[in-house]
Design a protein around this motif. Structure first.
Motif, mmCIF file in Angstrom:
data_model
loop_
_atom_site.group_PDB
_atom_site.id
_atom_site.type_symbol
_atom_site.label_atom_id
_atom_site.label_comp_id
_atom_site.label_asym_id
_atom_site.label_seq_id
_atom_site.Cartn_x
_atom_site.Cartn_y
_atom_site.Cartn_z
ATOM 1 N N GLY A 1 0.813 -1.207 0.000
ATOM 2 C CA GLY A 1 0.000 0.000 0.000
ATOM 3 C C GLY A 1 0.847 1.257 0.000
ATOM 4 O O GLY A 1 2.048 1.236 -0.301
ATOM 5 N N SER A 2 0.231 2.398 0.362
ATOM 6 C CA SER A 2 0.933 3.684 0.368
ATOM 7 C C SER A 2 0.264 4.617 1.364
ATOM 8 O O SER A 2 -0.863 4.374 1.803
ATOM 9 C CB SER A 2 0.902 4.314 -1.025
ATOM 10 N N PRO A 3 0.935 5.724 1.718
ATOM 11 C CA PRO A 3 0.272 6.741 2.537
ATOM 12 C C PRO A 3 -0.848 7.424 1.756
ATOM 13 O O PRO A 3 -0.899 7.367 0.521
ATOM 14 C CB PRO A 3 1.401 7.736 2.839
ATOM 15 N N LEU A 4 -1.725 8.094 2.495
ATOM 16 C CA LEU A 4 -2.691 9.016 1.910
ATOM 17 C C LEU A 4 -2.263 10.439 2.251
ATOM 18 O O LEU A 4 -1.660 10.671 3.297
ATOM 19 C CB LEU A 4 -4.095 8.778 2.468
ATOM 20 N N VAL A 5 -2.577 11.390 1.370
ATOM 21 C CA VAL A 5 -2.380 12.802 1.662
ATOM 22 C C VAL A 5 -3.680 13.529 1.376
ATOM 23 O O VAL A 5 -4.206 13.468 0.258
ATOM 24 C CB VAL A 5 -1.236 13.414 0.829
ATOM 25 N N ILE A 6 -4.212 14.181 2.410
ATOM 26 C CA ILE A 6 -5.416 15.002 2.306
ATOM 27 C C ILE A 6 -5.062 16.391 2.833
ATOM 28 O O ILE A 6 -4.863 16.571 4.038
ATOM 29 C CB ILE A 6 -6.597 14.425 3.124
ATOM 30 N N GLY A 7 -4.950 17.355 1.922
ATOM 31 C CA GLY A 7 -4.554 18.693 2.347
ATOM 32 C C GLY A 7 -3.149 18.685 2.928
ATOM 33 O O GLY A 7 -2.203 18.214 2.301
ATOM 34 N N ASN A 8 -3.014 19.191 4.164
ATOM 35 C CA ASN A 8 -1.699 19.247 4.794
ATOM 36 C C ASN A 8 -1.400 18.019 5.649
ATOM 37 O O ASN A 8 -0.373 17.964 6.310
ATOM 38 C CB ASN A 8 -1.588 20.499 5.681
ATOM 39 N N MET A 9 -2.301 17.023 5.633
ATOM 40 C CA MET A 9 -2.121 15.843 6.480
ATOM 41 C C MET A 9 -1.754 14.613 5.663
ATOM 42 O O MET A 9 -2.308 14.366 4.590
ATOM 43 C CB MET A 9 -3.399 15.553 7.270
ATOM 44 N N MET A 10 -0.802 13.853 6.197
ATOM 45 C CA MET A 10 -0.457 12.554 5.621
ATOM 46 C C MET A 10 -0.817 11.468 6.625
ATOM 47 O O MET A 10 -0.559 11.598 7.826
ATOM 48 C CB MET A 10 1.032 12.470 5.286
ATOM 49 N N TYR A 11 -1.410 10.381 6.127
ATOM 50 C CA TYR A 11 -1.801 9.251 6.970
ATOM 51 C C TYR A 11 -1.016 8.021 6.522
ATOM 52 O O TYR A 11 -1.099 7.598 5.370
ATOM 53 C CB TYR A 11 -3.307 9.011 6.876
ATOM 54 N N VAL A 12 -0.230 7.470 7.463
ATOM 55 C CA VAL A 12 0.673 6.365 7.179
ATOM 56 C C VAL A 12 0.228 5.142 7.978
ATOM 57 O O VAL A 12 -0.086 5.257 9.169
ATOM 58 C CB VAL A 12 2.128 6.728 7.539
ATOM 59 N N HIS A 13 0.219 3.988 7.335
ATOM 60 C CA HIS A 13 -0.157 2.739 8.008
ATOM 61 C C HIS A 13 1.051 1.824 8.089
ATOM 62 O O HIS A 13 2.071 2.054 7.422
ATOM 63 C CB HIS A 13 -1.280 2.041 7.236
ATOM 64 N N ALA A 14 0.931 0.773 8.873
ATOM 65 C CA ALA A 14 1.997 -0.225 9.007
ATOM 66 C C ALA A 14 1.384 -1.625 8.957
ATOM 67 O O ALA A 14 0.180 -1.794 9.162
ATOM 68 C CB ALA A 14 2.743 -0.024 10.327
ATOM 69 N N PRO A 15 2.213 -2.644 8.694
ATOM 70 C CA PRO A 15 1.741 -4.029 8.817
ATOM 71 C C PRO A 15 1.328 -4.298 10.268
ATOM 72 O O PRO A 15 1.403 -3.409 11.116
ATOM 73 C CB PRO A 15 2.950 -4.860 8.415
ATOM 74 N N PHE A 16 0.916 -5.543 10.544
ATOM 75 C CA PHE A 16 0.559 -5.903 11.912
ATOM 76 C C PHE A 16 1.608 -5.373 12.879
ATOM 77 O O PHE A 16 2.803 -5.546 12.634
ATOM 78 C CB PHE A 16 0.450 -7.428 12.051
ATOM 79 N N PRO A 17 1.197 -4.649 13.919
ATOM 80 C CA PRO A 17 -0.149 -4.534 14.476
ATOM 81 C C PRO A 17 -1.014 -3.417 13.892
ATOM 82 O O PRO A 17 -1.983 -3.001 14.515
ATOM 83 C CB PRO A 17 0.132 -4.259 15.953
ATOM 84 N N ASN A 18 -0.668 -2.939 12.686
ATOM 85 C CA ASN A 18 -1.513 -1.981 11.952
ATOM 86 C C ASN A 18 -1.595 -0.614 12.614
ATOM 87 O O ASN A 18 -2.663 0.020 12.646
ATOM 88 C CB ASN A 18 -2.912 -2.552 11.718
ATOM 89 N N THR A 19 -0.474 -0.135 13.109
ATOM 90 C CA THR A 19 -0.405 1.219 13.653
ATOM 91 C C THR A 19 -0.700 2.238 12.559
ATOM 92 O O THR A 19 -0.323 2.056 11.400
ATOM 93 C CB THR A 19 0.993 1.486 14.229
#
Length: 600
Positions: free
Chosen positions: A77-95
């Protein structure tokens, strides 16, 4: 300068159809400064109109900043960027991390799921997660334990959560979710544990279930209308699925839905594919095993299937059909068509009319594919739409298990879930592929809930009589079913591609390189080795007037499961450990986001 979004990307994202789509998602997608959905847009084109980085200056790319996820497993997958915010995920435990791009990526909030680690034992091929989605001021995460969580995008507060499956039965979750209209589409994994696959639409507002559609089973579970749901233009008929299974085998029949989704707001149809039938031993499940290995087109409001098409009836090789469906308007034989393009695990590239399900093109996108001579394209033939199986590469003969050697592609397919990209500027599709073959030995297996239900031993190796590597990155003309150019790679290309208006295509390699190539010629223009092998998907965004390229690196997934899980037996990892053992000479575990930009 930024190009206007052309062709299908524009048609599927403009405000003229916003009433049919989710307005917040539509608005975010239509601004190319954002990367608002894992697939780039509802059409799954993975194309960006940003052109500040182009084929003339991409050679000057530099690392702008990095971020560690703190997890040493496969990062898809990849991060999302909405406006000035970036949302990053990780594998398990899915932080999940929310980063403020206005403050040098300061962590605004962090969500840490509390999951039972025993779920790791029922995750098929590494502990990957294919990313977050966004809609209506919320960020959505589908956790490994099948819990779907809606997080407030500003604070990280849990707005609602719902359990979508039962890990005790082998049901897990690895895919992203798709927000559309007022609903959120969610998948299920677990085909290797004999679960009954489905997709589920939840109401975005409160997480209540709107509808659930199974891949295999009776019509009421499939959400099929026997007279109106069609396959290749004809009604599927009553109980089309259970009639193709022996006894009650369909109840543990697989057909899971762990891939990608696309959505056409004009047609109000959702498209996705189903995975392998359970077990992998074909002699234990006589029949076509419908509707595993199938493309579904479903009404977004009700979930009722409009049309279906099964790519690999009675699968004998684990050629899951979950790979992405790319929507693009193309001219075929002089006629304008609303098409769906799908690069299947079975090695065939399909082009269909996405409104009717008519099959337009079906051709091999790797010449090494040998299990079939091709698909019957004669509408008047009784085998219309079926691939012709080469007996030598069948894994069962006269109902008996056979140790079959030299099957191409291997079970991980000519392409697995790593998504392709489409450029409206060139009209070409850019496809990361696996150039891998296998030996396949089925054996009898009994079903026990929550235990592996595979029934085959595999070994994998590079395709013989070729360039000696295990991957290619290709440009594909889906109107003709032809490879325009092909770039050989030492290992499978397990990264999602990105095409841009700057006439560049980006992809990553299992050794860890981010590469940029000319979208017309395939000429390599840039490469940089990140800290770990890349199985993530390249994304781009603009912030402060500057275009950035982002990629998650962290070797793993099916191809890298040996490294990710510390496996050494060549037959472990469903056959991948031996095939990719040389990876350890080039990369180690990691978990990092690397962001690139041009120098000031």
């Amino acid at each position: 300068m930024r190009y206007l979004m052309p062709t299908a990307a524009l048609l599927l994202a403009t405000s003229s159809v916003g009433v049919l789509a989710n307005d917040s998602v539509t608005a975010a997608i239509s601004d190319s400064k954002n990367w608002a959905i894992q697939t780039g847009d509802y059409a799954n084109q993975r194309y960006s109109a940003l052109d500040q980085i182009n084929k003339d200056n991409v050679k000057n790319l530099q690392v702008a900043w990095t971020f560690s996820t703190g997890v040493l497993r496969g990062h898809e997958g990849s991060p999302l960027v909405i406006g000035n915010m970036m949302y990053v995920h990780a594998p398990f435990p899915n932080t999940v991390y929310a980063l403020d791009l206005d403050q040098d990526g300061k962590i605004v909030w962090k969500y840490e799921p509390q999951q039972d680690p025993t779920v790791i034992g029922v995750m098929c091929c590494d502990t990957v997660n294919r990313g977050l989605s966004y809609a209506d001021g919320m960020v959505f995460l589908s956790q490994a334990d099948t819990t779907v969580v809606a997080l407030d995008a500003k604070s990280g507060e849990v707005k609602w959560s719902v359990k979508n499956g039962d890990p005790a039965k082998g049901e897990t979750a690895t895919a992203t979710t798709l927000p559309f209209k007022d609903k959120l589409l969610v998948s299920i994994s677990g085909g290797e544990f004999g679960v009954q696959g489905h997709v589920t639409a939840y109401n975005i507002k409160d997480g209540s279930m709107a509808w659930r559609a199974y891949s295999v089973g009776p019509d009421d579970q499939l959400l099929f209308d026997p007279e109106k749901t069609t396959v290749l233009g004809k009604p599927v008929g009553k109980d089309s699925s259970i009639a193709s299974w022996e006894g009650d085998q369909w109840k543990i029949g697989g057909g899971t839905t762990w891939g990608w989704y696309s959505y056409d707001p004009e047609l109000n149809l959702i498209y996705y594919g189903s995975g392998n039938p359970s077990t992998w031993n074909p002699s234990q499940r006589p029949g076509d095993n419908k509707w595993s290995m199938t493309i579904f087109a479903r009404d977004a409001d009700t979930g009722v299937a409009k049309w279906v098409y099964q790519m690999t009836p009675h699968d004998e090789w684990d050629f899951d059909g979950v790979n992405e469906m790319i929507l693009a308007d193309q001219k075929i034989d002089g006629k304008d068509r609303k098409t769906l393009v799908h690069f299947d695990r079975n090695g065939l590239g399909y082009t269909l009319d996405r409104e009717t399900g008519e099959l337009l093109v079906a051709q091999k996108y790797d010449p090494a594919v040998n299990w079939t001579t091709g698909v019957d394209m004669d509408p008047n033939s009784p085998t219309y739409g079926r691939p012709s199986v080469v007996a030598q590469y069948s894994t069962q003969q006269n109902g008996e298990d056979v140790n079959t050697t030299g099957v191409c592609p291997a079970a991980l397919g000519t392409k697995d879930q790593q998504p392709a990209a489409f450029s409206p500027k060139t009209g070409l599709f850019y496809v990361p592929t696996n150039h891998v073959c296998m030996d396949y030995e089925p054996f009898r297996v009994s079903y026990t809930a929550g235990q592996p239900y595979v029934g085959a031993t595999l070994s994998m190796f590079p395709a013989p009589d070729s360039h000696g590597g295990m991957g290619n990155f290709i440009a594909w003309d889906a109107t003709k079913g032809e490879i325009k150019w092909s770039l050989p790679e030492q290992f499978s290309v397990w990264s999602g591609a990105l095409a841009t208006a700057g006439d560049i295509v980006f992809y990553g390699t299992l050794e860890g390189y981010l590469k940029a190539v000319d979208s017309e010629t395939g000429e390599e223009l840039y490469k940089f080795k990140t800290p770990s092998g890349i199985i993530g998907n390249v994304m781009t965004y603009e912030h402060g007037g500057k275009q950035y390229i982002g990629i998650l690196s962290g070797v793993g997934g099916w191809a890298g499961i040996g490294l990710a899980a510390g496996l050494t037996n060549p037959n472990e990892g469903l056959g991948a450990v031996g095939g990719y053992s040389a990876l350890s000479d080039y990369t180690a575990l990691g978990g990092q986001l690397t962001v690139f930009a041009l120098p000031n």
